[in-house]
Write a protein that holds these residues in place. Sequence first.
Motif: not given
Lengths: 249, 246, 259
Positions: A4, B142, B145-146, C20, C56, C60-61
């Motif tokens: 990575r 968050d 954003r919120m 990932r 969430r 919209g998170l």
Amino acid sequence: MSTRSLPGLLPLIALLGLWQLLGSPDSPFFPAPSSWWPALFTRGQGAKIVPAVLDTIRTFGLGLFIATILGVTLGILIGVSRQVGRAVGPTFEFARALPPAAIVPVATLLLGFDEPMKVVVVVLAALWPILLNTSSGVQELPPTLLDTARSLRLSRTRTVFRVLLPSVMPAIVLGIRVATPIALVITLLVEYLTAVNGVGALVGEAQRTFQPARVYALIVIAGLISLIVNSLVRSVEDGVSRRRVGDRL
Amino acid sequence: MSVLVALAVLWEVLVRFKIAEVQFLPAPSEIAAAAQDEILSGEILGRLVHTVGVTALGWGIASVIGMGLGLLLGLSPLAYRYSMTSFEVTRAIPPITFVPAALLIFGFSLKMELVLVIYGGVWPVLINTIGGVRSIPPELRDVGRMLRLSRLETIRKVVLPAALPSVLVGLRLALSLCLVLAIVAEMVGNPAGLGNGLISARQALQPALMFVYVIVAGLLGVALNSTLRTAAKLLLPSNALKELAS
Amino acid sequence: MDNQPRYECRKLRAEVGSRRGEPRRIVLDDVSFAVAPGEFVSIMGRSGVGKTTLLRILAGLHEASAGSAVRFNGEDVSGPPEGVSLVFQDYTSSLLPWRTVAKNVELPLEGRLPIEERRARVAEALEMVGLADRADAQPFELSGGMQQRVQIARALASRPVALLMDEPFGALDALTKADLEDQLLEIFAATGTTVVFVTHDIEEAVYLSDRVLVLDGTPAKIVAEIPVSSPRPRTQMLTRESTEFLEARHRVHEVIFGT
Ligand SMILES: Nc1ncnc2c1ncn2[C@@H]1O[C@H](COP(=O)(O)OP(=O)(O)OP(=O)(O)O)[C@@H](O)[C@H]1O
Ligand SMILES: [Mg+2]
């Protein structure tokens, strides 16, 4: 190094590539990287490399070892007793803020140009992170822990070795991790300033004799030593913290 | 403090009455006398001003570079992914080993001293800024954003203040390192400042004078440290100070 | 007004685990429900069932999987919609520790309203949660319950049409909790905002809500929907002793514990 983190090497590779393309082997400032490795062996200087590396590692290792013993002992003393802590506070404040480079000329004058002088300087510089982490580790121990030891009527030595030291271990190891690069830098610094053995002395010699390619080659060697030593210490630290998690499970 | 005084008295007694005789070890009284001469002649002040000036200037430049680059790498996962390892590897090279290289390139000059100081100072600022920005709790992102903060607002009102304690730690580490590198550079390269004072005294075999410079360098270290700590106290709410205490 | 629901989810599906190389896990599948304007809906379910994930998504998170429909006021949710406030489960990490209480509450209004109006809104919101006298305190100087009230005040300051709350009282003691429940009901009555409330406390869900939705299974879906017909205004003592309350509580219990 995990896969990575490999893409992150690109800029460094690009830089070295560009350097190789633009630099000429006999530039006085930026000799091309391909000329670095051979420069280690020109003029019969090849034989000096391995002993120098060993010297550096010995001074560094000895210095860090003594700093650890001293730092942990003093750290516990200071952590356990508030009075000791208050009494030595200003002295330590000063000693810690003292740039290690400034100690070197004094140390050479008083102790001479030899191995013990180098170790003393390294210890004086690497001591502080270990000492401070240990003492604050002791101070932050939950009071119940020592009360438990007392209520179990453990002897003083037993309390120190079975309760105190193991619980302060992560703090000590953190201190050692912080002290490691310092010890190495100071080792190289003393070697460079005093020209007494080691990789640092070799770099200085290469500089004074105007061998830039050799300077860069030795910088790479110092970097490799540093990478190896630091990752060793980090894996020890991981081991210690993993064992502690294991203890709790 | 009293311990310091006691130590000095003990030292004086030991040296004065030759109880312990170490060659070249001056008694505190001799050091004081040397200090007086050096202060009166203005020599110390000149050297002090030089070292402080270069350290402060180099530190300032290193801080700007370190914070700027650190912010970029902390905020952009792409930049981080494609360069962090390079920075890690380069950082591992002890900065001291660059002194000879800098000497070859810049000669015995102020430029060489400044470049070294900047180079050494960048790393702690850079690493701590990246760490500070990247270790912001995801909950806080968050929240940003919120509350529908814009990207710029988020950086200014959430990311920067959250990273501040870590950045300040980096700035403090950098300052000590800048001072060390300035003194090293003065010892071997740029003939000025406290480092040069030390070396000159060493070469003139004036141990008392050497001790004067060591003490001045130490006091300078203490002064720089406590200046930054005071600044941090003014900048941070009291609950964040604990991290800086060490 | 029209009969458009405030929130509408159809065939909602959610995956988590974005690291990932890791397979993404389906947490929610085929979740459908609607919330009417001015309704108080609680969402219940075992720990780890996907309640926070669902909230969430509403906020919209978190993005729902392709094929799901999530609408707020008839518009697809992509990113936090205007008019929606979220009260986070963990109040310690969702207040900005370097800002005072008032400054925390003001944060969502900055740059959007003139200063006098901001001040007025902050004062009003703090008044609603009973913290008017602590406006200049730092968050860490407050108790847990007070910090959670600051978060609620911040959520209210932007006068939300919908208030999403994720176990807001989960970490509080019983007395504080009862207090805050009543305060919330008052705010709910006074503002007419729609509330979606996640909790693991059956009593709390029934006491507060018009309707309780129960999530269960892996992946989870809505396995029951229990209306609560206790009249409002509700009070801790009387409501909790009413037959409607006991009946609804019994049914939720039955659904969750299977007896
Ligand atoms: N970022 C993530 N990465 C991987 N798995 C996740 C992640 N977030 C949530 N999960 C998993 O998704 C499932 C649902 O999580 P969620 O937080 O929605 O549960 P919850 O119902 O809110 O639980 P609790 O009542 O404990 O808060 C859990 O099994 C959790 O392990
Ligand atoms: Mg949850």
